[in-house]
Design a protein around this motif. Structure first.
Motif, PDB file in Angstrom:
ATOM      1  N   VAL A  11       0.864  -1.178   0.000  1.00  0.00           N
ATOM      2  CA  VAL A  11       0.000   0.000   0.000  1.00  0.00           C
ATOM      3  C   VAL A  11       0.902   1.229   0.000  1.00  0.00           C
ATOM      4  N   THR A  12       0.787   2.056  -1.047  1.00  0.00           N
ATOM      5  CA  THR A  12       1.603   3.271  -1.114  1.00  0.00           C
ATOM      6  C   THR A  12       0.841   4.498  -0.633  1.00  0.00           C
ATOM      7  N   SER A  13      -0.490   4.451  -0.682  1.00  0.00           N
ATOM      8  CA  SER A  13      -1.318   5.496  -0.072  1.00  0.00           C
ATOM      9  C   SER A  13      -2.709   4.930   0.158  1.00  0.00           C
ATOM     10  N   ARG A  14      -3.360   5.473   1.192  1.00  0.00           N
ATOM     11  CA  ARG A  14      -4.686   4.954   1.524  1.00  0.00           C
ATOM     12  C   ARG A  14      -5.488   5.995   2.287  1.00  0.00           C
ATOM     13  N   SER A  15      -6.790   6.059   1.963  1.00  0.00           N
ATOM     14  CA  SER A  15      -7.755   6.847   2.719  1.00  0.00           C
ATOM     15  C   SER A  15      -9.018   5.983   2.831  1.00  0.00           C
ATOM     16  N   ASP A  16     -10.074   6.533   3.379  1.00  0.00           N
ATOM     17  CA  ASP A  16     -11.308   5.758   3.518  1.00  0.00           C
ATOM     18  C   ASP A  16     -11.876   5.296   2.179  1.00  0.00           C
ATOM     19  N   PHE A  17     -11.685   6.095   1.130  1.00  0.00           N
ATOM     20  CA  PHE A  17     -12.315   5.801  -0.151  1.00  0.00           C
ATOM     21  C   PHE A  17     -11.330   5.663  -1.302  1.00  0.00           C
ATOM     22  N   SER A  18     -10.040   5.512  -1.005  1.00  0.00           N
ATOM     23  CA  SER A  18      -9.041   5.402  -2.055  1.00  0.00           C
ATOM     24  C   SER A  18      -7.857   4.585  -1.560  1.00  0.00           C
ATOM     25  N   VAL A  19      -7.289   3.793  -2.444  1.00  0.00           N
ATOM     26  CA  VAL A  19      -6.076   3.053  -2.114  1.00  0.00           C
ATOM     27  C   VAL A  19      -5.217   2.963  -3.372  1.00  0.00           C
ATOM     28  N   THR A  20      -3.919   3.131  -3.191  1.00  0.00           N
ATOM     29  CA  THR A  20      -2.960   2.946  -4.269  1.00  0.00           C
ATOM     30  C   THR A  20      -2.017   1.833  -3.840  1.00  0.00           C
ATOM     31  N   LEU A  21      -1.837   0.867  -4.732  1.00  0.00           N
ATOM     32  CA  LEU A  21      -1.051  -0.323  -4.443  1.00  0.00           C
ATOM     33  C   LEU A  21       0.048  -0.515  -5.469  1.00  0.00           C
ATOM     34  N   GLU A  22       1.072  -1.241  -5.072  1.00  0.00           N
ATOM     35  CA  GLU A  22       2.053  -1.773  -6.002  1.00  0.00           C
ATOM     36  C   GLU A  22       2.076  -3.278  -5.777  1.00  0.00           C
ATOM     37  N   LEU A  23       2.118  -4.047  -6.866  1.00  0.00           N
ATOM     38  CA  LEU A  23       2.190  -5.490  -6.735  1.00  0.00           C
ATOM     39  C   LEU A  23       3.059  -6.065  -7.842  1.00  0.00           C
ATOM     40  N   LYS A  57     -11.108  -6.367  -0.603  1.00  0.00           N
ATOM     41  CA  LYS A  57     -10.207  -6.325   0.542  1.00  0.00           C
ATOM     42  C   LYS A  57     -10.171  -4.942   1.194  1.00  0.00           C
ATOM     43  N   TYR A  58     -10.112  -3.877   0.396  1.00  0.00           N
ATOM     44  CA  TYR A  58      -9.922  -2.541   0.957  1.00  0.00           C
ATOM     45  C   TYR A  58     -11.211  -1.752   1.164  1.00  0.00           C
ATOM     46  N   PHE A  59     -12.286  -2.087   0.425  1.00  0.00           N
ATOM     47  CA  PHE A  59     -13.534  -1.339   0.568  1.00  0.00           C
ATOM     48  C   PHE A  59     -14.701  -2.203   1.024  1.00  0.00           C
ATOM     49  N   GLY A  60     -14.516  -3.507   1.081  1.00  0.00           N
ATOM     50  CA  GLY A  60     -15.580  -4.402   1.516  1.00  0.00           C
ATOM     51  C   GLY A  60     -16.698  -4.580   0.510  1.00  0.00           C
ATOM     52  N   VAL A  61     -16.421  -4.321  -0.778  1.00  0.00           N
ATOM     53  CA  VAL A  61     -17.469  -4.471  -1.793  1.00  0.00           C
ATOM     54  C   VAL A  61     -17.559  -5.927  -2.239  1.00  0.00           C
ATOM     55  N   ASP A  62     -18.745  -6.311  -2.657  1.00  0.00           N
ATOM     56  CA  ASP A  62     -19.009  -7.660  -3.131  1.00  0.00           C
ATOM     57  C   ASP A  62     -18.262  -7.891  -4.444  1.00  0.00           C
ATOM     58  N   ARG A  63     -17.732  -9.084  -4.635  1.00  0.00           N
ATOM     59  CA  ARG A  63     -17.025  -9.394  -5.880  1.00  0.00           C
ATOM     60  C   ARG A  63     -17.981  -9.725  -7.020  1.00  0.00           C
ATOM     61  N   LEU A  87      -7.456   2.429  -6.749  1.00  0.00           N
ATOM     62  CA  LEU A  87      -8.882   2.146  -6.631  1.00  0.00           C
ATOM     63  C   LEU A  87      -9.532   3.282  -5.862  1.00  0.00           C
ATOM     64  N   ASP A  88     -10.628   3.803  -6.382  1.00  0.00           N
ATOM     65  CA  ASP A  88     -11.396   4.858  -5.713  1.00  0.00           C
ATOM     66  C   ASP A  88     -12.830   4.395  -5.579  1.00  0.00           C
ATOM     67  N   TYR A  89     -13.331   4.387  -4.342  1.00  0.00           N
ATOM     68  CA  TYR A  89     -14.705   3.967  -4.076  1.00  0.00           C
ATOM     69  C   TYR A  89     -15.573   5.194  -3.864  1.00  0.00           C
ATOM     70  N   ASP A  90     -16.670   5.272  -4.609  1.00  0.00           N
ATOM     71  CA  ASP A  90     -17.651   6.344  -4.454  1.00  0.00           C
ATOM     72  C   ASP A  90     -18.855   5.751  -3.744  1.00  0.00           C
ATOM     73  N   SER A  91     -19.019   6.084  -2.470  1.00  0.00           N
ATOM     74  CA  SER A  91     -20.087   5.489  -1.662  1.00  0.00           C
ATOM     75  C   SER A  91     -21.477   6.001  -2.038  1.00  0.00           C
ATOM     76  N   VAL A  92     -21.560   7.163  -2.665  1.00  0.00           N
ATOM     77  CA  VAL A  92     -22.852   7.701  -3.093  1.00  0.00           C
ATOM     78  C   VAL A  92     -23.307   6.997  -4.382  1.00  0.00           C
ATOM     79  N   LYS A 119     -21.458  -2.740  -1.330  1.00  0.00           N
ATOM     80  CA  LYS A 119     -20.822  -3.284  -0.134  1.00  0.00           C
ATOM     81  C   LYS A 119     -21.508  -4.583   0.240  1.00  0.00           C
ATOM     82  N   ALA A 120     -20.738  -5.545   0.692  1.00  0.00           N
ATOM     83  CA  ALA A 120     -21.260  -6.864   1.015  1.00  0.00           C
ATOM     84  C   ALA A 120     -22.326  -6.814   2.111  1.00  0.00           C
ATOM     85  N   ASP A 121     -22.279  -5.826   2.991  1.00  0.00           N
ATOM     86  CA  ASP A 121     -23.242  -5.744   4.091  1.00  0.00           C
ATOM     87  C   ASP A 121     -24.459  -4.883   3.771  1.00  0.00           C
TER      88      ASP A 121
END
Length: 122
Positions: A11-23, A57-63, A87-92, A119-121
């Motif tokens: 994880v190179t950066s992360r917030s509640d609604f955004s994550v940047t990864l290197e793999l 994994k990072y936002f809990g959304v259903d696959r 990845l950017d998640y827009d909850s609205v 979201k899965a829940d």
């Protein structure tokens, strides 16, 4: 080695609604099996598997994806590639926007797009 499971992300950066990864996607990954033996690449379905896996994994959304708003595959991911993923998640709107690129050449975009993500829940 469980080759289909890419779980070495950094994880190179992360917030509640955004994550940047290197793999790193090793050449022995079964993502490359049978998809052009002479010119191995991660197929689009393999890229989307990674995108949906890390979105869960990072936002809990259903696959289980109900709809894809936009998706573009611009450049092949070759064996032994270091990949950036944002990845950017827009909850609205309940969407995930994504972009994958080469960490050695950030101008080389592998894929980008937006899909409906519940979201899965919910």
């Amino acid at each position: 080695m469980k080759t289909h499971s890419i779980d070495n992300e950094i994880v190179t950066s992360r917030s509640d609604f955004s994550v940047t990864l290197e793999l790193f996607i090793p050449g022995e990954s079964d993502f490359f099996d049978g998809h052009f033996p002479q010119f191995k690449l991660v197929p689009a379905v393999g890229q989307f598997d990674l995108i949906s896996r890390f979105s869960k994994k990072y936002f809990g959304v259903d696959r289980s994806i109900s709809s894809i708003k936009r998706m573009k595959f611009s450049s092949p991911i070759l064996p032994d590639s270091k990949v950036g993923m944002k990845l950017d998640y827009d909850s609205v709107k309940k969407t995930v926007s994504f972009r994958m690129w080469s960490t050695s050449d950030e101008a080389r975009i592998y894929s980008s797009g937006t899909f409906q993500a519940v979201k899965a829940d919910e």
